[in-house]
Design a protein around this motif. Structure first.
Motif, PDB file in Angstrom:
ATOM      1  N   GLY B 122      67.590  -1.754   6.526  1.00 30.98           N
ATOM      2  CA  GLY B 122      68.183  -1.268   7.759  1.00 30.98           C
ATOM      3  C   GLY B 122      69.390  -2.084   8.163  1.00 30.98           C
ATOM      4  N   GLY B 123      69.722  -3.051   7.350  1.00 35.84           N
ATOM      5  CA  GLY B 123      70.989  -3.765   7.418  1.00 35.84           C
ATOM      6  C   GLY B 123      71.460  -4.273   8.753  1.00 35.84           C
ATOM      7  N   VAL B 124      72.300  -3.516   9.404  1.00 35.06           N
ATOM      8  CA  VAL B 124      73.088  -4.055  10.494  1.00 35.06           C
ATOM      9  C   VAL B 124      72.289  -4.302  11.765  1.00 35.06           C
ATOM     10  CG1 VAL B 124      75.286  -3.184   9.658  1.00 35.06           C
ATOM     11  CG2 VAL B 124      73.832  -1.726  11.071  1.00 35.06           C
ATOM     12  N   ALA B 125      70.995  -4.394  11.645  1.00 33.91           N
ATOM     13  CA  ALA B 125      70.199  -4.700  12.829  1.00 33.91           C
ATOM     14  C   ALA B 125      70.416  -6.121  13.312  1.00 33.91           C
ATOM     15  CB  ALA B 125      68.715  -4.495  12.545  1.00 33.91           C
ATOM     16  N   VAL B 126      71.055  -6.956  12.496  1.00 32.67           N
ATOM     17  CA  VAL B 126      71.297  -8.333  12.905  1.00 32.67           C
ATOM     18  C   VAL B 126      72.068  -8.349  14.218  1.00 32.67           C
ATOM     19  CG1 VAL B 126      72.450 -10.488  12.325  1.00 32.67           C
ATOM     20  CG2 VAL B 126      71.341  -9.149  10.562  1.00 32.67           C
ATOM     21  N   GLY B 127      71.499  -9.045  15.188  1.00 34.19           N
ATOM     22  CA  GLY B 127      72.241  -9.230  16.414  1.00 34.19           C
ATOM     23  C   GLY B 127      72.124  -8.077  17.389  1.00 34.19           C
ATOM     24  N   LEU B 128      71.537  -6.983  16.971  1.00 34.83           N
ATOM     25  CA  LEU B 128      71.398  -5.872  17.895  1.00 34.83           C
ATOM     26  C   LEU B 128      70.289  -6.155  18.893  1.00 34.83           C
ATOM     27  CD1 LEU B 128      71.712  -2.626  15.768  1.00 34.83           C
ATOM     28  CD2 LEU B 128      73.314  -3.553  17.427  1.00 34.83           C
ATOM     29  N   VAL B 129      70.558  -5.901  20.103  1.00 36.12           N
ATOM     30  CA  VAL B 129      69.554  -6.129  21.128  1.00 36.12           C
ATOM     31  C   VAL B 129      68.684  -4.888  21.246  1.00 36.12           C
ATOM     32  CG1 VAL B 129      69.182  -6.596  23.559  1.00 36.12           C
ATOM     33  CG2 VAL B 129      71.093  -7.655  22.354  1.00 36.12           C
ATOM     34  N   VAL B 130      67.417  -5.139  21.150  1.00 37.87           N
ATOM     35  CA  VAL B 130      66.476  -4.035  21.273  1.00 37.87           C
ATOM     36  C   VAL B 130      66.207  -3.809  22.756  1.00 37.87           C
ATOM     37  CG1 VAL B 130      64.158  -3.280  20.668  1.00 37.87           C
ATOM     38  CG2 VAL B 130      65.483  -4.645  19.075  1.00 37.87           C
ATOM     39  N   SER B 131      65.970  -2.583  23.112  1.00 39.01           N
ATOM     40  CA  SER B 131      65.786  -2.258  24.524  1.00 39.01           C
ATOM     41  C   SER B 131      64.679  -3.097  25.151  1.00 39.01           C
ATOM     42  CB  SER B 131      65.420  -0.786  24.652  1.00 39.01           C
ATOM     43  OG  SER B 131      64.254  -0.548  23.910  1.00 39.01           O
ATOM     44  N   GLY B 132      64.893  -3.426  26.401  1.00 42.66           N
ATOM     45  CA  GLY B 132      63.926  -4.275  27.102  1.00 42.66           C
ATOM     46  C   GLY B 132      62.674  -3.507  27.482  1.00 42.66           C
ATOM     47  N   ARG B 162      54.751  -8.726  16.418  1.00 48.08           N
ATOM     48  CA  ARG B 162      54.981  -7.867  15.260  1.00 48.08           C
ATOM     49  C   ARG B 162      54.607  -6.439  15.629  1.00 48.08           C
ATOM     50  NH1 ARG B 162      51.981 -10.213  11.600  1.00 48.08           N
ATOM     51  NH2 ARG B 162      53.626 -11.606  10.898  1.00 48.08           N
ATOM     52  N   ARG B 163      55.522  -5.541  15.426  1.00 47.93           N
ATOM     53  CA  ARG B 163      55.265  -4.146  15.742  1.00 47.93           C
ATOM     54  C   ARG B 163      54.520  -3.461  14.600  1.00 47.93           C
ATOM     55  NH1 ARG B 163      61.200  -3.115  16.961  1.00 47.93           N
ATOM     56  NH2 ARG B 163      61.534  -3.806  19.100  1.00 47.93           N
ATOM     57  N   ASP B 164      54.087  -2.263  14.855  1.00 50.31           N
ATOM     58  CA  ASP B 164      53.328  -1.521  13.842  1.00 50.31           C
ATOM     59  C   ASP B 164      54.151  -1.295  12.574  1.00 50.31           C
ATOM     60  OD1 ASP B 164      51.253  -1.479  15.536  1.00 50.31           O
ATOM     61  OD2 ASP B 164      51.607   0.561  16.299  1.00 50.31           O
ATOM     62  N   ASP B 165      55.454  -1.144  12.735  1.00 46.12           N
ATOM     63  CA  ASP B 165      56.286  -0.885  11.551  1.00 46.12           C
ATOM     64  C   ASP B 165      56.653  -2.176  10.802  1.00 46.12           C
ATOM     65  OD1 ASP B 165      58.114  -2.118  13.154  1.00 46.12           O
ATOM     66  OD2 ASP B 165      59.479  -0.406  13.324  1.00 46.12           O
ATOM     67  N   GLY B 166      56.092  -3.302  11.243  1.00 44.24           N
ATOM     68  CA  GLY B 166      56.313  -4.550  10.512  1.00 44.24           C
ATOM     69  C   GLY B 166      57.461  -5.391  11.044  1.00 44.24           C
ATOM     70  N   THR B 167      58.321  -4.800  11.876  1.00 44.32           N
ATOM     71  CA  THR B 167      59.421  -5.590  12.418  1.00 44.32           C
ATOM     72  C   THR B 167      58.887  -6.580  13.452  1.00 44.32           C
ATOM     73  OG1 THR B 167      59.844  -3.918  14.094  1.00 44.32           O
ATOM     74  CG2 THR B 167      61.161  -3.806  12.072  1.00 44.32           C
ATOM     75  N   GLU B 168      59.589  -7.671  13.569  1.00 42.83           N
ATOM     76  CA  GLU B 168      59.198  -8.673  14.558  1.00 42.83           C
ATOM     77  C   GLU B 168      60.254  -8.755  15.653  1.00 42.83           C
ATOM     78  OE1 GLU B 168      56.385 -11.604  11.899  1.00 42.83           O
ATOM     79  OE2 GLU B 168      58.359 -12.340  12.469  1.00 42.83           O
ATOM     80  N   VAL B 169      59.777  -8.959  16.867  1.00 42.50           N
ATOM     81  CA  VAL B 169      60.711  -9.097  17.982  1.00 42.50           C
ATOM     82  C   VAL B 169      60.427 -10.393  18.728  1.00 42.50           C
ATOM     83  CG1 VAL B 169      61.219  -6.658  18.400  1.00 42.50           C
ATOM     84  CG2 VAL B 169      59.192  -7.692  19.429  1.00 42.50           C
ATOM     85  N   LEU B 170      61.509 -10.978  19.202  1.00 46.17           N
ATOM     86  CA  LEU B 170      61.392 -12.145  20.072  1.00 46.17           C
ATOM     87  C   LEU B 170      61.517 -11.639  21.502  1.00 46.17           C
ATOM     88  CD1 LEU B 170      61.410 -15.354  20.255  1.00 46.17           C
ATOM     89  CD2 LEU B 170      63.871 -15.111  20.560  1.00 46.17           C
ATOM     90  N   VAL B 171      60.503 -11.919  22.313  1.00 49.90           N
ATOM     91  CA  VAL B 171      60.522 -11.484  23.711  1.00 49.90           C
ATOM     92  C   VAL B 171      60.763 -12.715  24.576  1.00 49.90           C
ATOM     93  CG1 VAL B 171      59.268 -10.256  25.505  1.00 49.90           C
ATOM     94  CG2 VAL B 171      58.802  -9.750  23.089  1.00 49.90           C
ATOM     95  N   LEU B 172      61.855 -12.694  25.291  1.00 50.18           N
ATOM     96  CA  LEU B 172      62.182 -13.833  26.149  1.00 50.18           C
ATOM     97  C   LEU B 172      61.959 -13.486  27.602  1.00 50.18           C
ATOM     98  CD1 LEU B 172      65.505 -15.500  24.864  1.00 50.18           C
ATOM     99  CD2 LEU B 172      63.133 -16.140  24.431  1.00 50.18           C
ATOM    100  N   ASP B 173      61.225 -14.334  28.283  1.00 50.76           N
ATOM    101  CA  ASP B 173      61.122 -14.253  29.738  1.00 50.76           C
ATOM    102  C   ASP B 173      61.647 -15.574  30.268  1.00 50.76           C
ATOM    103  OD1 ASP B 173      59.684 -11.735  30.659  1.00 50.76           O
ATOM    104  OD2 ASP B 173      58.437 -12.404  28.965  1.00 50.76           O
ATOM    105  N   THR B 174      62.889 -15.560  30.649  1.00 48.02           N
ATOM    106  CA  THR B 174      63.509 -16.826  31.061  1.00 48.02           C
ATOM    107  C   THR B 174      64.600 -16.528  32.075  1.00 48.02           C
ATOM    108  OG1 THR B 174      64.570 -18.852  30.242  1.00 48.02           O
ATOM    109  CG2 THR B 174      65.197 -16.798  29.149  1.00 48.02           C
ATOM    110  N   PRO B 175      64.714 -17.374  33.083  1.00 53.36           N
ATOM    111  CA  PRO B 175      65.819 -17.171  34.027  1.00 53.36           C
ATOM    112  C   PRO B 175      67.146 -17.306  33.287  1.00 53.36           C
ATOM    113  CG  PRO B 175      64.618 -19.224  34.504  1.00 53.36           C
ATOM    114  CD  PRO B 175      63.866 -18.534  33.421  1.00 53.36           C
ATOM    115  N   VAL B 176      68.112 -16.459  33.608  1.00 52.57           N
ATOM    116  CA  VAL B 176      69.409 -16.520  32.928  1.00 52.57           C
ATOM    117  C   VAL B 176      70.214 -17.673  33.525  1.00 52.57           C
ATOM    118  CG1 VAL B 176      71.518 -15.272  32.389  1.00 52.57           C
ATOM    119  CG2 VAL B 176      69.352 -14.037  32.586  1.00 52.57           C
TER     120      VAL B 176
END
Lengths: 198, 247
Positions: B122-132, B162-176
């Motif tokens: 899926g290539g260009v997923a690098v750096g793409l922000v996944v919806s919150g 880790r999602r069902d499709d095997g992808t992993e996501v980092l979820v951040l809860d942090t004050p900006v």
């Protein structure tokens, strides 16, 4: 023009003929040939280790950087282009970046501990570049092999005259001079190759 | 008059006398003079290396290198090509990509190069922000408390799911953190603080970032938020504001 080209080509052939094993190593390594990493290690590990040791001042860290550098070099050998420069120079370049990163990380950690977060990280790569250059040159001298490496060390590092060297090594003066000329030409070639990929 | 041969040029550079005709030529020939200057410069560089003693590493370093390469299935491809043509080379590794990236290439190029090498599906997923939003959609892989680096005060948390499709996501809860005109960039960094990958920009206090395939958070456990000036330089600025270590 034809003369100039001819001379340059003759020079190239002559100098390369002095150390054909270097180019062979470069090509083998790029191709991922078995045993090529070990050969590159034998040739470049003292350079990488010395640079790390002198820059980081810590034996364990220097060993670690040496290990990381060669593992990274092997994994990243696809990115090495033998036609551009020597594998030895390329590996020293990798080591240099790793050491710079380690020094940066130290500076960050120090800054963090000192809690002066708004000061930019001081990054002056120049001492490291100078050090890498000197070590690279030392490595090229080393790779001339005896008796040339000894003669060059006596002449250039210790400042002996050609006569003193002839005397000390019980070698005819003409032979010493001839070795020094060949060495200088080989060093130029080796350093050009190293500079190109550093 | 022919040009000086290389032996003569080297002799001149070393201050040795040469054949009178050759010496006379060299005195008036720009090309030969340049060559001599060049060789003198080499001699100068060699002199500059006086006092440097090379120290070979102890034998255990090579043993460790061999072991590390042998233990890693991705790099133990010490394959001898059977000679039937094209050598595809080993899979491109995150670490190598990072090394290249640090040479000032755009992270997008890295993503594309890695995809081309088959390292990223899926290539260009690098750096793409996944919806919150949408918590709890995956299995918890690792988590970490985050701290403000300037004060060491707690600054929220990070989770890897880790999602069902095997992808992993980092979820951040942090004050900006306040960053003025600069951007805040989220990174995963290895324990040596050498290799790193950018996940994207932090814009909200709850945000998910997809972790590019090929990056194992066990190898890149440090979650880092840095202040990045808009200077076009894709590398880490060195100015980290928030950190945590996944475990």
């Amino acid at each position: 023009m034809r003369i100039a080209v001819g001379t340059a080509m003759a020079a190239e052939t002559a100098v390369r003929a002095d150390r054909p094993e270097d180019r062979e190593l470069d090509r083998d390594f790029a191709a991922g040939a078995e045993g090529s990493l070990e050969r590159l290690y034998a040739s470049a590990a003292p350079l990488v280790h010395t640079l790390a040791l002198r820059s980081l001042g810590d034996a364990a860290e220097a060993e670690d950087v040496t290990q990381q550098t060669f593992v990274a070099a092997w994994r990243g050998r696809d990115g090495y282009r033998p036609e551009r420069g020597s594998a030895r120079g390329w590996v020293v370049g990798i080591a240099r970046r790793r050491i710079a990163d380690a020094l940066d990380a130290r500076a960050r950690e120090r800054r963090r501990l000192e809690a002066v977060a708004d000061q930019p990280v001081a990054r002056d790569p120049d001492p490291l570049a100078t050090e890498a250059e000197r070590i690279m040159v030392r490595g090229e001298v080393e790779s001339l092999g005896p008796p040339r490496s000894t003669i060059v060390a006596l002449a250039f590092f210790e400042g002996h005259t050609h006569e003193q060297i002839a005397d000390r090594l019980s070698m005819p003066l003409g032979t010493v001079k001839s070795h020094l000329r060949r060495s200088l030409l080989a060093l130029r070639h080796g350093l050009e190759a190293a500079d190109a990929s550093l | 008059m022919r040009h000086c041969d290389e032996e003569e040029l080297a002799a001149l550079a070393l201050g040795d006398p040469i054949d009178a005709a050759a010496a006379a030529h060299a005195a008036g020939c720009e090309r030969c003079a340049t060559e001599v200057e060049d060789l003198r410069a080499v001699a100068g560089r060699v002199q500059g290396a006086a006092g440097v003693e090379l120290v070979a590493p102890p034998a255990r370093v090579w043993t460790a290198i061999e072991a590390e390469i042998a233990a890693d299935p991705r790099s133990s491809a010490v394959k001898v090509d059977e000679g039937d043509g094209v050598d595809e080379g080993p899979a491109v590794e995150p670490e190598d990509e990072l090394a290249r990236r640090r040479e000032r290439r755009s992270p997008w190029v890295v993503g594309i190069a890695a995809a081309a090498a088959g390292a990223i599906i899926g290539g260009v997923a690098v750096g793409l922000v996944v919806s919150g939003g949408d918590d709890g959609g995956g299995t918890l892989v690792a988590q970490a408390p985050l701290a403000d680096l300037a004060t060491d005060a707690p600054a929220g948390s990070a989770r890897v799911e880790r999602r069902d499709d095997g992808t992993e996501v980092l979820v951040l809860d942090t004050p900006v953190p306040a960053a003025g005109d600069a951007n805040l960039e989220v990174w995963l960094i290895d324990t040596d603080v050498v290799g790193m990958v950018s996940l994207g920009f932090l814009t909200g206090d709850h945000q998910e970032f997809e972790i590019p395939a090929g990056y194992d958070v066990a190898d890149f456990p440090i979650v880092d938020v840095s202040v990045e000036p808009s200077d076009g330089d894709p590398t880490h600025s060195g100015d980290s504001v928030t950190r945590g270590v996944l475990g």
